[in-house]
Design an enzyme around this catalytic site. Structure first.
Site: not given
Ligand code: 5GP
Ligand code: MG
Ligand code: MG
Length: 180
Positions: A42-43, A98-99, A102, A130, A151-152, A158, A164
């Site tokens: 949903k992000g 994507e939002d 990470d 990030k 962590f944002v 969320d 959100r």
């Molecule tokens: P990845 O698979 O790249 O590690 O993670 C991506 C997902 O982790 C994002 O779509 C999000 O849901 C969550 N995520 C990673 N960092 C953050 C952050 O700083 N804040 C929030 N709210 N979600 C994050």
């Molecule tokens: Mg989340």
């Molecule tokens: Mg996401």
């Protein structure tokens, strides 16, 4: 709710400016390609809604919901599809919206799935990147902002389902998640 935020990183105005800039690039890059633009729920909902209105060419929208079996703060990388696409990606130019990226696990998994389904091209547009935490060699093609290793929340992102609806992106006070 605002009092849970330590610092506003990107204001509504800054986000709108970035959507305008990325939208202009995407308009140019996807001219005549009729791409399928995929929002990762949903992000990415807010970002998707804002950016597609800045893309001035033919695009089709679709939505996918994936869960990455992580905790509230990070993903685990084994991605489960909660809601799949309605439209076939075969032979299509695909843009994933994507939002935040990470570790890169979620998108590495999703991008390879869409390639496996024979998308013609798969590109990634993320509001936030990030890079400090990257584990997978995945580099987004379109990035709004590079964020520090914090962590944002807000503008779609969320913590435990909340925040959100904040119109900006901010750093959550550690006290909020430390008490859980
Ligand atoms: P990845 O698979 O790249 O590690 O993670 C991506 C997902 O982790 C994002 O779509 C999000 O849901 C969550 N995520 C990673 N960092 C953050 C952050 O700083 N804040 C929030 N709210 N979600 C994050
Ligand atoms: Mg989340
Ligand atoms: Mg996401």
């Amino acid at each position: 709710m605002n009092s849970d935020i330590k610092e506003i990183l990107y204001s509504q105005e800054q986000i709108q400016r970035v959507c305008q800039e990325l939208g202009a690039k995407l308009t140019n890059d996807y001219q005549d390609k009729k791409p399928l633009v995929i929002c990762v729920l949903k992000g990415a909902v807010m970002f998707m809604a804002d950016i597609v209105r800045k893309i001035d060419t033919y695009i089709e929208l679709d939505f996918m919901d994936v869960s990455s079996y992580g905790n509230e703060m990070e993903s685990s990388g084994s991605v489960k599809i909660i809601k799949d696409l309605d439209v076939s990606v075969k032979g299509r130019d695909v843009l994933i919206v994507e939002d935040i990226i990470d570790t890169g696990r979620t998108l590495a998994c999703l991008a390879s799935l869409l390639k496996h389904r024979q998308a013609k091209s798969v590109k990634i547009c993320t509001l936030l990147d990030k890079p400090d935490r990257r584990e997978k060699t995945i580099s987004p093609d379109y990035v709004g902002f590079q964020v520090p290793n914090e962590f944002v929340v807000g503008y779609g992102l969320d913590y435990q389902g909340f925040y959100r609806n904040l119109p900006y992106v901010g750093i959550l006070k550690p006290a909020v998640y430390e008490k859980n």
